[in-house]
Each structure stands twice: as structure tokens, then as C-alpha cells.
Enzyme design. Structure first.
Site, PDB file in Angstrom:
ATOM      1  N   HIS A  53       1.949  -3.732  -5.215  1.00 51.37           N
ATOM      2  CA  HIS A  53       3.348  -3.960  -4.249  1.00 51.37           C
ATOM      3  C   HIS A  53       2.785  -5.071  -3.299  1.00 51.37           C
ATOM      4  O   HIS A  53       1.477  -4.803  -2.736  1.00 51.37           O
ATOM      5  CB  HIS A  53       4.036  -3.539  -4.158  1.00 51.37           C
ATOM      6  N   CYS A  85       0.295   4.624  -2.895  1.00 43.94           N
ATOM      7  CA  CYS A  85      -0.054   2.924  -3.638  1.00 43.94           C
ATOM      8  C   CYS A  85      -0.092   2.057  -3.415  1.00 43.94           C
ATOM      9  O   CYS A  85      -0.970   1.977  -2.533  1.00 43.94           O
ATOM     10  CB  CYS A  85       1.858   2.104  -2.975  1.00 43.94           C
TER      11      CYS A  85
END
Length: 323
Positions: free
Chosen positions: A195, A211
Site C-alpha cells: 500500500h 505490510c
């Protein structure tokens, strides 16, 4: 009150942070390299000369490098105020991670994502999980593309924030305060995303809860170039070795700003393993131990010539890429 020397150092850092935050930035973009199956090395050496307002963070974002790899490639240079007219090296020659070379490959050790597309590979700097919540070593795939994602902090992250005196809501809608940025790729590895970010400085460092973080311009480019079901392989390879023509290359990535004896011992073991694989695959291998020791000691992330294959021709593609 801080001593004068520390106050001066703090003032320099604050000035540099302000310059980086408010300067007009050139859109970040992936580094694009021509590539064919079987190629193991991409890019070529690059040097630039800094202007007064430059910082490693700003240069990295504009040119596709993470903060830590800029620091390790330029020891002794102040990353926040390198100064006007300073010549710095961009670590733009790379040995590819181990194969298969297809779809998305992320090497945690070098804070970098590789996207293989037909006859080229596009590579981006990334931020990864910290020591408490590391990014997983996995082979997975893209579940879906997310545009303007909302963030639903897991209970563990909300509890962590509460311990620090911060209160996180159950949902953070899209916008400048959303840590996922404007786009994301949701992975089949449950709970993990590739992301964007509202904290640009974290790209190229261990800062996330597992992440993979990218500059917002980079993730926007990547999501539209990636289809549902594309493979994603996450590896941890701090040492890479490869043969191009008759030259043996070694690339050693230091994963912190300063390394201790245990770090160097681990890198040395990894270097021996990588070079032994080359000895098993090639005949006439000559390794220059002094160069290997220097590469491990510096752990600069720069590709270094450490040996040759006797009797093997360099090959025209090698000479073209080495000039």
C-alpha cells in the site's frame, strides 16, 4: 538545556526536514530496466551532484531509492544536509533476487520490490515490517486492487496505540490521515497489503506492522500494472551473487545504519554460501577474497566485482552494461 554542539546538530536536522517537507517534489517513479529471462543483473552505476536543499530522503523519493540504501551507499555524508556540490552515489546497479523471476518479488533485505513485465523489470523502494511485527516470508498472490481504501486497525495495533497514550478509532476513512495512502493491493496472505503511505520517510526502512509500504506515486503506478491473481513472492536475501560474462559480482545489503559483529558474521556466512553456489555451477572460478571481505565489511548495497571465470568470454552485453 542541550549543549551547543547538540543544539546545532538538532537545528541542522530540523532545517533539513523542513526543506524536504515543503520543497516541490518530482513525482516518484519506478526504475525501469530492459530484461530478458536469464538476466541476473540490471542497471548501471550512477552519480549525482547535490544542490544545497537536497536531502537523501528527497533524492530517494524523486529517483526511486529508499533512505537506508542511500545512507549505506554514501558513508560519511550527512543524509540531511549533504551540502551544495557534494557528489553522491546512487545504488542503481542491482543483482536480482533468486528466481523465479515473474510477477512481483520483494526482497526484504534490500527494502525493494521487483515487478517483472515481459521484456522489462520495474523496481521500487519499499518499507517493511519492524522487528516486532516482521513482514512474512511467503509465496502468495494478489487478491484485489483497492482504491481509496479505508483502514480498520487490528485490535493489537489499537492496544499498542493505547499503551502509548493514543486512541485509534475502529475505522480511518480515506484521506491524508489514512496510513494506507490512496491505493493498495490486498494479498491472499491474510491481513497483508502492499500500500501507499502518509509517512513518506518510512519507505526504505523497517517501520510497518508487516505490510509493504510504497511511495504513493509508486503504488498508484503498480496497482494499474498488476492484475488479480498475480504472484507475489517475499524473500529475505541480504547477500546476492551472480555471474555476468566472465565477471563474478557480489551485492551485500546492510539492514541497519550501523552493523555489529554478529551482523557481519551473518553476512559473511551468507556470502560464502552464495559464492559456493557459483563454484558449483561454473568451472574456472577465481574469487578475490580481499574484495569479498571488503564488500561484507562495508555492506553498502553496491554491486562489487569479486572474481572472474577463467577462460570465459565477457560477452558484448556485459561490456555494454558496464561502461
Amino acid at each position: 538545556m542541550l549543549p551547543l554542539t547538540k543544539r546545532n546538530s538538532l537545528s541542522r536536522t530540523l532545517v533539513a526536514l523542513c526543506l524536504w517537507a515543503f520543497a516541490t517534489a518530482v513525482s516518484a517513479s519506478g526504475q525501469i530496466h530492459q530484461w530478458q529471462p536469464g538476466d541476473t543483473i540490471i542497471g548501471k552505476p550512477t552519480w549525482i551532484t547535490t544542490a544545497y536543499e537536497d536531502t537523501f530522503a528527497g533524492i530517494g523519493e524523486n529517483r526511486g531509492f529508499g533512505f537506508l540504501e542511500m545512507v549505506r551507499a554514501n558513508p560519511g555524508v550527512d543524509p540531511w544536509l549533504p551540502g551544495d556540490g557534494t557528489r553522491i552515489r546512487l545504488p542503481s546497479r542491482r543483482l536480482l533476487p533468486s528466481g523465479p523471476h515473474e510477477d512481483i518479488v520483494i526482497n526484504l533485505a534490500e527494502f525493494r520490490l521487483y515487478h517483472f513485465r515481459d521484456d522489462r523489470v520495474v523496481t521500487y523502494p519499499v518499507g517493511i515490517g519492524n522487528s516486532s511485527t516482521p513482514s512474512p516470508l511467503t509465496r502468495t498472490s494478489v487478491r484485489m486492487r483497492l482504491e481509496s481504501p479505508a483502514w480498520y486497525p487490528p485490535e493489537s495495533i489499537r492496544e499498542e496505540a493505547a499503551e502509548e497514550g493514543r486512541k485509534l478509532p475502529a475505522e480511518i476513512p480515506p484521506g491524508p490521515s489514512n496510513p494506507l495512502g490512496p491505493f493498495a493491493l490486498q494479498l491472499e496472505e491474510d491481513g497483508y497489503l502492499i500500500h501507499g503511505t502518509n509517512k513518506r520517510f518510512g519507505v526504505g526502512q523497517r517501520v510497518s506492522h508487516g505490510c509493504i509500504r510504497m511511495f504513493n506515486d509508486d503504488i498508484e503506478e503498480l496497482v494499474w500494472a498488476t492484475s488479480k491473481g498475480s504472484g507475489v513472492r517475499i524473500v529475505d536475501e541480504p547477500v546476492k551473487a551472480a555471474v555476468q560474462g566472465n565477471t563474478i559480482w557480489l551485492q551485500v545489503h546492510g539492514q541497519k545504519e550501523s552493523l555489529g559483529k554478529a551482523d557481519h558474521d551473518r553476512l559473511w556466512r551468507e556470502a560464502e554460501k552464495a559464492l559456493e553456489r557459483i563454484r558449483q555451477d561454473q568451472t574456472g572460478v577465481e574469487i578475490y577474497r580481499g574484495r569479498v571481505e571488503e564488500a561484507v565489511e562495508r555492506a553498502s548495497g553496491l554491486a562489487v566485482r569479486v572474481g572472474m571465470v577463467v577462460g570465459k568470454a565477457p560477452g558484448w552485453r556485459y561490456w555494454r552494461s558496464s561502461r
